[in-house]
Design an enzyme around this catalytic site. Structure first.
Site, mmCIF file in Angstrom:
data_model
loop_
_atom_site.group_PDB
_atom_site.id
_atom_site.type_symbol
_atom_site.label_atom_id
_atom_site.label_comp_id
_atom_site.label_asym_id
_atom_site.label_seq_id
_atom_site.Cartn_x
_atom_site.Cartn_y
_atom_site.Cartn_z
ATOM 1 N N CYS A 197 0.712 -1.076 0.037
ATOM 2 C CA CYS A 197 0.050 -0.064 0.115
ATOM 3 C C CYS A 197 1.045 1.273 -0.110
ATOM 4 C CB CYS A 197 -0.939 0.002 1.113
ATOM 5 S SG CYS A 197 -0.231 -0.113 2.640
ATOM 6 N N GLU B 12 -7.974 8.577 3.581
ATOM 7 C CA GLU B 12 -7.558 8.035 2.352
ATOM 8 C C GLU B 12 -8.909 7.892 1.363
ATOM 9 O OE1 GLU B 12 -3.016 6.464 3.090
ATOM 10 O OE2 GLU B 12 -4.836 5.082 2.819
#
EC number: 5.3.3.2
Length: 203
Positions: A89, A138
């Site tokens: 990620c 996010e």
């Protein structure tokens, strides 16, 4: 085999230049609730409470047996050190397509290139990290793919890797800490993961 992002450009040519020096701040793309870019911010500042909504990506790679590749984040990481999480990620550089960022960062962290990588949706979340006090606000682009090579992780980024079945993942989650965002991104990516791995894999 080359990875082709949705816009048809190769991963080797689509990415903008990386930051030119270690002293340069790492910048992230700030986005609105629809994922439209509205500006940039330095990486750490974007994660300070209450957090600023920014673009991110999460990758889920599987081997030919349908096992998910996990990583345990290195103990030296400033955010969520030592916890297990999905394959990879991170954050695109400003102007970098998320697909290209996902392929780039997978190579940088794990030393492997997926033989297949496809979009798996998006998810927006707000996850504080109790240990560091930082906040993940996010807009996350999800990707799922296949890998055949053995990982060669960068020890500064990754402390350990493991390929797991769904049952093995459940046992690992019962006994070890995982990143705060892991359940959210896994659940959001499940439809694409099931299409990729097939019903027999159990995801």
């Amino acid at each position: 085999m080359p990875i082709t992002p949705p816009n048809g450009r190769s991963a080797e040519t689509a990415a903008p230049p990386a930051p030119s020096g270690s002293a340069d701040p790492i910048m992230l793309e700030l986005v609105d609730e629809d994922g439209t870019t509205i500006g940039t911010a330095e990486k750490l500042s974007a994660h300070l409470p209450p957090g600023r909504l920014h673009r991110a990506f999460s990758v889920f790679l599987f081997d030919e047996a349908g096992r998910l590749l996990l990583q345990r984040r290195a103990l030296g990481k400033y955010h969520s050190p030592g916890v297990w999480s999905n394959t990879c990620c991170g954050h695109p550089y400003p102007g970098e397509p998320p697909f290209v960022a996902a392929a780039r960062r997978t190579g940088e962290e794990l030393g492997i290139a997926p033989v297949l990588l496809r979009e798996a949706g998006t998810v927006r979340y707000n996850h504080p990290d109790p240990a560091s006090g930082l906040v993940e606000q996010e807009y996350n682009h999800l990707f799922a793919g296949l890998v055949r090579a053995a990982p060669r992780p960068d020890p500064l980024e990754i402390g350990e890797t493991a390929f797991v079945t769904p049952d093995q993942l459940a046992r690992l989650r019962a006994d070890h800490p995982f990143s705060a965002w892991f359940p959210t991104v896994l659940d959001a990516a499940r439809p694409a993961i099931r299409e990729l791995t097939g019903a027999a894999a159990g995801w």
